[in-house]
Design an enzyme around this catalytic site. Structure first.
Site, mmCIF file in Angstrom:
data_model
loop_
_atom_site.group_PDB
_atom_site.id
_atom_site.type_symbol
_atom_site.label_atom_id
_atom_site.label_comp_id
_atom_site.label_asym_id
_atom_site.label_seq_id
_atom_site.Cartn_x
_atom_site.Cartn_y
_atom_site.Cartn_z
ATOM 1 N N ASN A 46 0.778 -1.221 0.097
ATOM 2 C CA ASN A 46 -0.091 -0.111 0.058
ATOM 3 C C ASN A 46 0.840 1.326 -0.188
ATOM 4 O O ASN A 46 0.840 2.180 0.822
ATOM 5 C CB ASN A 46 -0.966 0.033 1.127
ATOM 6 C CG ASN A 46 -0.291 -0.151 2.549
ATOM 7 O OD1 ASN A 46 0.798 -0.423 2.786
ATOM 8 N ND2 ASN A 46 -1.088 0.382 3.566
ATOM 9 N N ASP A 61 -3.393 -5.783 1.728
ATOM 10 C CA ASP A 61 -3.421 -5.420 3.058
ATOM 11 C C ASP A 61 -3.579 -3.914 3.414
ATOM 12 O O ASP A 61 -2.995 -2.971 2.703
ATOM 13 C CB ASP A 61 -2.222 -5.715 3.820
ATOM 14 C CG ASP A 61 -2.204 -5.215 5.253
ATOM 15 O OD1 ASP A 61 -2.908 -5.729 6.170
ATOM 16 O OD2 ASP A 61 -1.260 -4.321 5.680
ATOM 17 N N HIS A 72 -6.402 -9.253 4.629
ATOM 18 C CA HIS A 72 -6.759 -8.450 5.636
ATOM 19 C C HIS A 72 -8.235 -8.462 5.649
ATOM 20 O O HIS A 72 -9.213 -8.109 4.729
ATOM 21 C CB HIS A 72 -6.293 -7.020 4.988
ATOM 22 C CG HIS A 72 -6.846 -5.842 5.878
ATOM 23 N ND1 HIS A 72 -6.512 -4.974 6.492
ATOM 24 C CD2 HIS A 72 -8.316 -5.538 6.214
ATOM 25 C CE1 HIS A 72 -6.964 -3.965 7.085
ATOM 26 N NE2 HIS A 72 -8.321 -4.362 6.961
ATOM 27 N N ASP A 80 2.963 -5.959 11.808
ATOM 28 C CA ASP A 80 2.173 -5.096 11.271
ATOM 29 C C ASP A 80 2.851 -3.440 11.458
ATOM 30 O O ASP A 80 2.153 -2.471 11.599
ATOM 31 C CB ASP A 80 0.692 -4.766 11.654
ATOM 32 C CG ASP A 80 -0.070 -4.037 10.724
ATOM 33 O OD1 ASP A 80 0.421 -3.743 9.671
ATOM 34 O OD2 ASP A 80 -1.069 -4.117 10.832
HETATM 35 O O1 DOR Z 1 -3.412 -0.150 11.523
HETATM 36 C C1 DOR Z 1 -3.186 -0.536 10.413
HETATM 37 N N1 DOR Z 1 -2.173 0.217 9.631
HETATM 38 N N2 DOR Z 1 -3.776 -1.495 9.798
HETATM 39 C C2 DOR Z 1 -3.807 -1.629 8.491
HETATM 40 O O2 DOR Z 1 -4.298 -2.660 8.086
HETATM 41 C C3 DOR Z 1 -2.908 -0.785 7.656
HETATM 42 C C4 DOR Z 1 -1.737 -0.085 8.300
HETATM 43 C C5 DOR Z 1 -1.490 1.190 7.526
HETATM 44 O O3 DOR Z 1 -1.043 0.910 6.378
HETATM 45 O O4 DOR Z 1 -1.131 2.202 8.216
HETATM 46 ZN ZN ZN Z 2 -0.592 -3.925 7.523
#
Ligand code: DOR
Ligand code: ZN
Length: 430
Positions: free
Chosen positions: A99, A157, A184, A310
Site C-alpha cells: 500500500n 493489506d 486483511h 504490522d
Molecule cells: O493499523 C493499520 N495500519 N492497519 C492496517 O491494516 C493498515 C496499516 C497502515 O497501512 O497504516
Molecule cells: Zn498492515
C-alpha cells in the site's frame, strides 16, 4: 575472515538446539555450530570474535508484515529508515506491504523497492505484491509479472478484498504461481467508520465501534475460498477469539491456512483506548481481555503460526488529531523483541516456540531463506541480552514513525547485535 560468536545460548528450533554453543561464520554463511564440549570448540586464531556471554543467539527475526511507505509516503518512513528500524529491532528480513503510492501492483515498483533495499544493505526486504490494481479490489494485478519481479506473496493489506469473485480468482492465480495470499480480513459494511473495538469501552467513550464479526465474517469467507481453490491463505493480524476458532477448525480440516498476530494485540486490550492516545488506534482494533487470552492460547497450540508487527509508521500530523480522525497504525519494529519476550517471561511461550513464531515459521510461509542456523544457511542472526531492561522512548527509534502506545514502558530484552549475511548491521551502543 571467519567470525566466531562465543559464550552464548543458541536457540534454533529448526535443529532442536537450545544450549551453549559457538557459531562459526564464513563467507556470509553459517559454517558450523559447535556445541559446548564438542572437540571442534574453542575459537581459533584468525577469527573475529564476538563475545556473547550470557546472551541469547537466535536465527535473525523475520517480520512478514511491515509497511515501509516508500514510494509515496517517505515522510512516514523510507526503505532506509525502515531497514534501520528493522535491524535495530533484531529483524533481519522483512516482507513489505504494497500500500505505497504508486502501489506495488506492477513490476517496476517492486524493482524500485528491491533496488532501494539493496542500497540500504541492512535488513533483507521481500516485497508483497498487490492483489488488485490500485488496491481497488476490482481488477487483478499482473500476478505473473509481480512474481517474476520478486514478490513473495500477494495482499491488498490495509483494505479488504470485498468482492468474493476477485478473491477467488486471486487465489486461483496465486496458487498457480506458488504464492500465498495474505488476507486483511474486514467486512467494511460492518466495520464502517469505526475507530475502536465495539464493546463496553467504545460505549463508555462514545466512539463508533468495529465489531469482532467484521473480521470473523471475512476470515470465514477466505477460509472457504482457500478450501475451494486449494490456495494457501495467510490471515493477517488476527485479533478475535472467533477468528481463532475458525482458523483452528479449518486447520483441523486440512485447509491450507496460516495466521499471524501482532505484539500489540497480544499485550494490550481496548482499555488502552481510555487514554485517548491516538497511538492506540490500529486496524484491526485492540480487543477485549477474552480475545487477548484466546490469541495467546492460539499461539501456544499452533493455531497462530507467526508473530508479525504490522509495523505501520505514521507522521505526527497523521496522529495529532481527534481520535476518530487519526490514522490507524503502530510503529512496531523496535519493540517487537521486548514485547514478545514478555510473553516468554510470563510463560505463554517457551523460547523455542518464540523463535518459531518470529523467525522459522514466517520464513517457511514465505518460502524465503532464514529462520535457521543450519550450516550453509545465510548468517542472519540476532543476539539479545535478555537480562537488561530498557525504557521505550520513541525519540530513540530509527523509524520515522514515533507512533507507539508503549512509550514509557520498561521492556526486558535488548537487541545487542544483528548480523545479516555475516555482517554486523546493528550493534547496540553500550
Ligand atoms: O493499523 C493499520 N495500519 N492497519 C492496517 O491494516 C493498515 C496499516 C497502515 O497501512 O497504516
Ligand atoms: Zn498492515
Amino acid at each position: 575472515m571467519r567470525i566466531c560468536i562465543r559464550g552464548g545460548r543458541v536457540v534454533d528450533p529448526s535443529q532442536g538446539l537450545d544450549g551453549p554453543a559457538e557459531i562459526w561464520i564464513k563467507g556470509g554463511q553459517i559454517e558450523a555450530i559447535c556445541r559446548a564440549g564438542a572437540p571442534v570448540g574453542g575459537c581459533q586464531r584468525d577469527a573475529q570474535i564476538i563475545e556473547a556471554k550470557d546472551f541469547l543467539i537466535v536465527p535473525g527475526l523475520v517480520d512478514m508484515h511491515v509497511h515501509l511507505r516508500d514510494p509515496g509516503y517517505e515522510y512516514k518512513e523510507t526503505i532506509l529508515t525502515g531497514a534501520e528500524a528493522a535491524v535495530a529491532g533484531g529483524v533481519t528480513s522483512v516482507a513489505c506491504m504494497p500500500n505505497t503510492d504508486p502501489p506495488m501492483d506492477h513490476g517496476a515498483v517492486v524493482e524500485y523497492v528491491l533496488r532501494k533495499a539493496k542500497e540500504a544493505a541492512l535488513a533483507k526486504v521481500y516485497p508483497i505484491g498487490a492483489i488488485s490494481r490500485g488496491l481497488k479490489g476490482e481488477a487483478l494485478s499482473e500476478i505473473g509479472e509481480l512474481k517474476a519481479s520478486g514478490v513473495v506473496a500477494i495482499s491488498d493489506d490495509g483494505r479488504p478484498v470485498t468482492n468474493a469473485l476477485v478473491m477467488r480468482r486471486a487465489m486461483e492465480y496465486a496458487k498457480g504461481f506458488g504464492l500465498p495470499v495474505i488476507s486483511h480480513c474486514e467486512e467494511p459494511t460492518l466495520s464502517a467508520r469505526g475507530s475502536m473495538n465495539e464493546g463496553e469501552v467504545s460505549l463508555e467513550l462514545g466512539l463508533r465501534g468495529i465489531p469482532s464479526v467484521a473480521e470473523e465474517a471475512m476470515v470465514a469467507r477466505d477460509i472457504l475460498l482457500a478450501e475451494w481453490t486449494g490456495c494457501h491463505v495467510h490471515i493477517a493480524h488476527v485479533s478475535t477469539a472467533g477468528s481463532v476458532r475458525l482458523i483452528r477448525d479449518a486447520k483441523r480440516r486440512g485447509v491450507k491456512v496460516t495466521a499471524e498476530v501482532t505484539p500489540h494485540h497480544l499485550v494490550l486490550t481496548h482499555d488502552a483506548v481510555r487514554s485517548w492516545d491516538t497511538d492506540t488506534k490500529v486496524n484491526p482494533p485492540l480487543r477485549s481481555r477474552e480475545d487477548v487470552e484466546a490469541l495467546q492460547e492460539a499461539l501456544r497450540d499452533g493455531t497462530i503460526d507467526v508473530i508479525a508487527t504490522d509495523h505501520a509508521p505514521h507522521a505526527r500530523v497523521d496522529k495529532e488529531v481527534e481520535y476518530e480522525l487519526a490514522a490507524f497504525g503502530i510503529s512496531g519494529l523496535e519493540t517487537l523483541v521486548g514485547l514478545t519476550l514478555m510473553l516468554v517471561e510470563r510463560g505463554v511461550l517457551d523460547l523455542s516456540q518464540w523463535v518459531t513464531k518470529v523467525s522459522l515459521n514466517p520464513a517457511r510461509i514465505l518460502g524465503i531463506k532464514g529462520g535457521t542456523l543450519t550450516p550453509g544457511s545465510p548468517a542472519d542472526l540476532t543476539i539479545i541480552d535478555t537480562n537488561t531492561s530498557w525504557k521505550v522512548d520513541p525519540a530513540n527509534f530509527r523509524s520515522k514513525g514515533k507512533n507507539t502506545p508503549f512509550k514509557g514502558w520498561i521492556l526486558k530484552g535488548r537487541v545487542v547485535y544483528t548480523l545479516v549475511d555475516g555482517r554486523v548491521v546493528y550493534k547496540a551502543g553500550i
